[in-house]
Design a protein around this motif. Structure first.
Motif: not given
Ligand code: GLU
Length: 225
Positions: A4-5, A16-17, A32-34, A193-194
């Motif tokens: 998650i970000i 950034v994502l 994956a998605g945003m 780490t993100a």
């Protein structure tokens, strides 16, 4: 439980994502998605398979905004398809959520929402969180506080709402979440780490914390308000 970000800042959010999701890839994932707040809407892009597939979608259908969420999924409820990838949204397309974990009262919540006339569009437990937040009243924080008692199980959730385009709300019970306090930007992620390439100031959320992340700060309240 995958990646998650979430980001609230001043620059374009999509790079950034995608960068954050790349840094979370080592955990493994199947889709994956945003979601990006853009022009009064929550716009969602998702893709089954590797992050490169999502990057290709983002190249073909560019999203622009400064607030958004990203997710890499490891399917527990429903096949690793685009429809089951996160973010999941409510019926009105107002609320988008990403989720790590498992809702144990999945069957009961699903039956309740279906009986109330809610047409579910995925097989995920995650969509149920989006639908409950969409059906609740008030601000996104108020909706989260009203919905939390309904959620039984393990979750790290990050949500946005189109009516509050400057805000990301994060809450957890079980899987980790960490807020990153930056300069003119704030982040939340499932794993440091993100974040560490953008800030060294981090705040580890505890179970029962609800974090309201805005560009000028991060406010944490407890689930009981
Ligand atoms: N239970 C959710 C799903 O299957 C989240 C899985 C995950 O932790 O990535 O969609």
């Amino acid at each position: 439980m995958c990646g998650i970000i979430g980001y609230v800042g001043g620059g374009e959010v999509v790079p950034v994502l995608l960068d954050g999701l790349r840094r979370l890839e080592y955990r493994g994932y199947d889709s994956a998605g945003m979601a990006v707040l853009e022009g009064g809407a929550v716009r969602v892009l998702r893709a089954a398979g590797k992050l490169a597939n999502l990057e290709q979608r983002a190249y073909q259908e560019p999203l622009h905004g400064t607030v958004g969420l990203g997710h890499t999924r490891w399917a527990t409820h429903g096949a690793p398809t685009e429809a089951n990838a996160h973010p999941q949204t409510d019926a009105a397309g107002s609320v988008a959520v990403v989720h790590n974990g498992i809702l144990e009262n999945y069957a009961a919540l699903r039956a309740e929402l279906a009986a109330a006339g809610c047409r579910l569009r995925s097989d995920t437990d995650t969509e149920l969180i989006a639908q409950l937040l969409g059906a609740a009243a008030g601000s996104l924080l108020e909706r989260v506080l009203a919905t939390l008692p309904r959620l039984v199980g393990q979750y790290a959730v990050v949500a946005v709402r189109r009516e509050e385009p400057d805000t990301v709300v994060a809450f957890r019970n079980g899987p980790p979440l960490v807020a990153g306090l930056g300069e003119g930007e704030n982040l939340v992620a499932s794993d440091v780490t993100a974040l560490l390439h953008r800030t060294r100031r981090v705040l580890f959320l505890e179970n029962g914390d609800v974090a309201v992340v805005r560009r000028d700060g991060v406010e944490v309240v407890r689930a009981d308000g």
